[in-house]
Motif scaffolding. Structure first.
Motif, PDB file in Angstrom:
ATOM      1  N   LYS A   1     -25.041  35.140  52.843  1.00  0.00           N
ATOM      2  CA  LYS A   1     -24.196  35.407  51.676  1.00  0.00           C
ATOM      3  C   LYS A   1     -25.071  35.749  50.467  1.00  0.00           C
ATOM      4  CE  LYS A   1     -19.832  35.140  50.509  1.00  0.00           C
ATOM      5  NZ  LYS A   1     -18.885  36.130  50.972  1.00  0.00           N
ATOM      6  N   ILE A   2     -26.165  35.023  50.291  1.00  0.00           N
ATOM      7  CA  ILE A   2     -27.084  35.307  49.192  1.00  0.00           C
ATOM      8  C   ILE A   2     -27.690  36.700  49.354  1.00  0.00           C
ATOM      9  CG2 ILE A   2     -29.341  34.657  48.231  1.00  0.00           C
ATOM     10  CD1 ILE A   2     -28.464  31.741  48.556  1.00  0.00           C
ATOM     11  N   SER A   3     -28.019  37.082  50.580  1.00  0.00           N
ATOM     12  CA  SER A   3     -28.540  38.431  50.829  1.00  0.00           C
ATOM     13  C   SER A   3     -27.492  39.495  50.478  1.00  0.00           C
ATOM     14  CB  SER A   3     -28.962  38.588  52.286  1.00  0.00           C
ATOM     15  OG  SER A   3     -30.107  37.820  52.552  1.00  0.00           O
ATOM     16  N   GLN A   4     -26.232  39.181  50.767  1.00  0.00           N
ATOM     17  CA  GLN A   4     -25.157  40.116  50.401  1.00  0.00           C
ATOM     18  C   GLN A   4     -25.034  40.243  48.887  1.00  0.00           C
ATOM     19  OE1 GLN A   4     -21.787  38.453  52.454  1.00  0.00           O
ATOM     20  NE2 GLN A   4     -22.377  39.328  54.426  1.00  0.00           N
ATOM     21  N   TYR A   5     -25.176  39.118  48.176  1.00  0.00           N
ATOM     22  CA  TYR A   5     -25.142  39.165  46.711  1.00  0.00           C
ATOM     23  C   TYR A   5     -26.297  40.011  46.182  1.00  0.00           C
ATOM     24  CZ  TYR A   5     -21.768  35.288  46.776  1.00  0.00           C
ATOM     25  OH  TYR A   5     -20.670  34.494  46.986  1.00  0.00           O
ATOM     26  N   ALA A   6     -27.461  39.872  46.792  1.00  0.00           N
ATOM     27  CA  ALA A   6     -28.625  40.662  46.383  1.00  0.00           C
ATOM     28  C   ALA A   6     -28.356  42.146  46.597  1.00  0.00           C
ATOM     29  CB  ALA A   6     -29.865  40.221  47.153  1.00  0.00           C
ATOM     30  N   ALA A   7     -27.757  42.488  47.723  1.00  0.00           N
ATOM     31  CA  ALA A   7     -27.421  43.891  47.992  1.00  0.00           C
ATOM     32  C   ALA A   7     -26.402  44.410  46.982  1.00  0.00           C
ATOM     33  CB  ALA A   7     -26.890  44.038  49.419  1.00  0.00           C
ATOM     34  N   SER A   8     -25.450  43.566  46.608  1.00  0.00           N
ATOM     35  CA  SER A   8     -24.458  43.964  45.606  1.00  0.00           C
ATOM     36  C   SER A   8     -25.116  44.230  44.257  1.00  0.00           C
ATOM     37  CB  SER A   8     -23.384  42.887  45.444  1.00  0.00           C
ATOM     38  OG  SER A   8     -22.627  42.762  46.614  1.00  0.00           O
ATOM     39  N   LEU A   9     -26.081  43.390  43.896  1.00  0.00           N
ATOM     40  CA  LEU A   9     -26.802  43.619  42.636  1.00  0.00           C
ATOM     41  C   LEU A   9     -27.568  44.935  42.686  1.00  0.00           C
ATOM     42  CD1 LEU A   9     -28.240  40.092  41.757  1.00  0.00           C
ATOM     43  CD2 LEU A   9     -26.471  41.368  40.529  1.00  0.00           C
TER      44      LEU A   9
ATOM     45  N   ILE B   1     -29.807  50.115  29.002  1.00  0.00           N
ATOM     46  CA  ILE B   1     -29.523  50.317  30.430  1.00  0.00           C
ATOM     47  C   ILE B   1     -30.765  50.004  31.258  1.00  0.00           C
ATOM     48  CG2 ILE B   1     -29.045  52.066  32.194  1.00  0.00           C
ATOM     49  CD1 ILE B   1     -27.062  53.328  30.200  1.00  0.00           C
ATOM     50  N   ASP B   2     -31.922  50.467  30.790  1.00  0.00           N
ATOM     51  CA  ASP B   2     -33.169  50.190  31.504  1.00  0.00           C
ATOM     52  C   ASP B   2     -33.461  48.690  31.541  1.00  0.00           C
ATOM     53  OD1 ASP B   2     -33.562  52.881  32.026  1.00  0.00           O
ATOM     54  OD2 ASP B   2     -34.891  53.172  30.292  1.00  0.00           O
ATOM     55  N   SER B   3     -33.206  48.014  30.430  1.00  0.00           N
ATOM     56  CA  SER B   3     -33.420  46.572  30.370  1.00  0.00           C
ATOM     57  C   SER B   3     -32.501  45.842  31.352  1.00  0.00           C
ATOM     58  CB  SER B   3     -33.180  46.072  28.945  1.00  0.00           C
ATOM     59  OG  SER B   3     -33.288  44.673  28.879  1.00  0.00           O
ATOM     60  N   ILE B   4     -31.245  46.226  31.360  1.00  0.00           N
ATOM     61  CA  ILE B   4     -30.285  45.618  32.299  1.00  0.00           C
ATOM     62  C   ILE B   4     -30.696  45.920  33.735  1.00  0.00           C
ATOM     63  CG2 ILE B   4     -27.892  45.691  33.114  1.00  0.00           C
ATOM     64  CD1 ILE B   4     -27.120  46.217  30.127  1.00  0.00           C
ATOM     65  N   GLY B   5     -31.133  47.141  33.974  1.00  0.00           N
ATOM     66  CA  GLY B   5     -31.580  47.523  35.315  1.00  0.00           C
ATOM     67  C   GLY B   5     -32.756  46.679  35.787  1.00  0.00           C
ATOM     68  N   ARG B   6     -33.702  46.411  34.873  1.00  0.00           N
ATOM     69  CA  ARG B   6     -34.844  45.557  35.230  1.00  0.00           C
ATOM     70  C   ARG B   6     -34.378  44.134  35.545  1.00  0.00           C
ATOM     71  NH1 ARG B   6     -37.157  48.623  31.204  1.00  0.00           N
ATOM     72  NH2 ARG B   6     -36.736  47.042  29.601  1.00  0.00           N
ATOM     73  N   GLU B   7     -33.459  43.631  34.736  1.00  0.00           N
ATOM     74  CA  GLU B   7     -32.936  42.281  34.988  1.00  0.00           C
ATOM     75  C   GLU B   7     -32.222  42.207  36.335  1.00  0.00           C
ATOM     76  OE1 GLU B   7     -30.741  40.368  31.809  1.00  0.00           O
ATOM     77  OE2 GLU B   7     -31.899  41.499  30.331  1.00  0.00           O
ATOM     78  N   LEU B   8     -31.432  43.231  36.632  1.00  0.00           N
ATOM     79  CA  LEU B   8     -30.737  43.254  37.918  1.00  0.00           C
ATOM     80  C   LEU B   8     -31.739  43.304  39.066  1.00  0.00           C
ATOM     81  CD1 LEU B   8     -27.765  45.676  37.139  1.00  0.00           C
ATOM     82  CD2 LEU B   8     -27.638  43.198  37.516  1.00  0.00           C
ATOM     83  N   SER B   9     -32.797  44.086  38.907  1.00  0.00           N
ATOM     84  CA  SER B   9     -33.831  44.169  39.949  1.00  0.00           C
ATOM     85  C   SER B   9     -34.518  42.830  40.150  1.00  0.00           C
ATOM     86  CB  SER B   9     -34.874  45.224  39.575  1.00  0.00           C
ATOM     87  OG  SER B   9     -34.331  46.507  39.651  1.00  0.00           O
ATOM     88  N   GLN B  10     -34.813  42.139  39.047  1.00  0.00           N
ATOM     89  CA  GLN B  10     -35.459  40.834  39.154  1.00  0.00           C
ATOM     90  C   GLN B  10     -34.538  39.824  39.841  1.00  0.00           C
ATOM     91  OE1 GLN B  10     -36.432  40.087  35.060  1.00  0.00           O
ATOM     92  NE2 GLN B  10     -38.378  41.184  35.172  1.00  0.00           N
ATOM     93  N   LEU B  11     -33.269  39.830  39.458  1.00  0.00           N
ATOM     94  CA  LEU B  11     -32.313  38.922  40.097  1.00  0.00           C
ATOM     95  C   LEU B  11     -32.168  39.230  41.578  1.00  0.00           C
ATOM     96  CD1 LEU B  11     -29.512  38.773  37.373  1.00  0.00           C
ATOM     97  CD2 LEU B  11     -31.009  36.900  38.096  1.00  0.00           C
ATOM     98  N   GLN B  12     -32.104  40.513  41.887  1.00  0.00           N
ATOM     99  CA  GLN B  12     -31.970  40.931  43.280  1.00  0.00           C
ATOM    100  C   GLN B  12     -33.180  40.462  44.087  1.00  0.00           C
ATOM    101  OE1 GLN B  12     -33.858  43.721  44.814  1.00  0.00           O
ATOM    102  NE2 GLN B  12     -32.753  43.556  46.740  1.00  0.00           N
TER     103      GLN B  12
ATOM    104  N   SER C   1     -33.258  33.831  50.454  1.00  0.00           N
ATOM    105  CA  SER C   1     -32.598  33.820  51.751  1.00  0.00           C
ATOM    106  C   SER C   1     -33.509  33.329  52.882  1.00  0.00           C
ATOM    107  CB  SER C   1     -32.034  35.212  52.051  1.00  0.00           C
ATOM    108  OG  SER C   1     -31.313  35.208  53.239  1.00  0.00           O
ATOM    109  N   PRO C   2     -34.697  33.911  53.067  1.00  0.00           N
ATOM    110  CA  PRO C   2     -35.552  33.396  54.139  1.00  0.00           C
ATOM    111  C   PRO C   2     -36.059  31.985  53.864  1.00  0.00           C
ATOM    112  CG  PRO C   2     -36.613  35.250  53.023  1.00  0.00           C
ATOM    113  CD  PRO C   2     -35.243  35.124  52.468  1.00  0.00           C
ATOM    114  N   ASP C   3     -36.216  31.633  52.587  1.00  0.00           N
ATOM    115  CA  ASP C   3     -36.645  30.274  52.256  1.00  0.00           C
ATOM    116  C   ASP C   3     -35.591  29.251  52.670  1.00  0.00           C
ATOM    117  OD1 ASP C   3     -38.964  31.296  51.174  1.00  0.00           O
ATOM    118  OD2 ASP C   3     -38.308  31.104  49.083  1.00  0.00           O
ATOM    119  N   ILE C   4     -34.330  29.577  52.472  1.00  0.00           N
ATOM    120  CA  ILE C   4     -33.240  28.679  52.859  1.00  0.00           C
ATOM    121  C   ILE C   4     -33.232  28.487  54.375  1.00  0.00           C
ATOM    122  CG2 ILE C   4     -30.717  28.500  53.030  1.00  0.00           C
ATOM    123  CD1 ILE C   4     -30.640  29.854  50.227  1.00  0.00           C
ATOM    124  N   ILE C   5     -33.364  29.578  55.094  1.00  0.00           N
ATOM    125  CA  ILE C   5     -33.375  29.507  56.558  1.00  0.00           C
ATOM    126  C   ILE C   5     -34.577  28.701  57.048  1.00  0.00           C
ATOM    127  CG2 ILE C   5     -33.641  30.880  58.665  1.00  0.00           C
ATOM    128  CD1 ILE C   5     -31.956  33.062  57.204  1.00  0.00           C
TER     129      ILE C   5
END
Length: 107
Positions: free
Chosen positions: A14-22, A52-63, A70-74
């Motif tokens: 689910k977390i990986s899906q959220y990352a893909a959505s971001l 927009i660039d700032s938001i894009g960087r934040e989204l990339s960092q969150l993603q 995800s792999p850490d949880i597993i």
């Protein structure tokens, strides 16, 4: 009650899906930026682009953060399960040794 490894895998997915959505959201934002730049030539566009660039960087960092979780949880869930299994095996072995000692004393 032990760890539910299957549930941990599901949550990691689910977390990986959220990352893909971001990531999709960031791409959409960049698409809108391109459209904006192609259709609006005002001084304000420079500031809008910066935001927009700032938001894009934040989204990339969150993603990236979510994707690395995800792999850490597993991995953590699998390690906890191995530790639980080892404790249970040690407890069974100790109980068997106790039973064998008790039986040996009775003879």
């Amino acid at each position: 009650m032990g760890i539910n490894v299957s549930r941990a895998h599901s949550q990691a997915q689910k977390i990986s899906q959220y990352a893909a959505s971001l990531n999709e959201l960031r791409n959409t934002l960049l698409h809108y930026k391109g459209s904006l730049n192609g259709n609006w030539h005002a001084e304000e566009v420079k500031l809008i682009n910066q935001n927009i660039d700032s938001i894009g960087r934040e989204l990339s960092q969150l993603q990236a953060t979510l994707q690395s979780l995800s792999p850490d949880i597993i991995s953590a869930a699998n390690e906890i399960k191995r530790e639980e299994d080892a404790r249970e095996a040690a407890a069974r072995a100790a109980a068997a040794r106790q039973a064998a000692l008790k039986e040996a004393r009775l003879r």
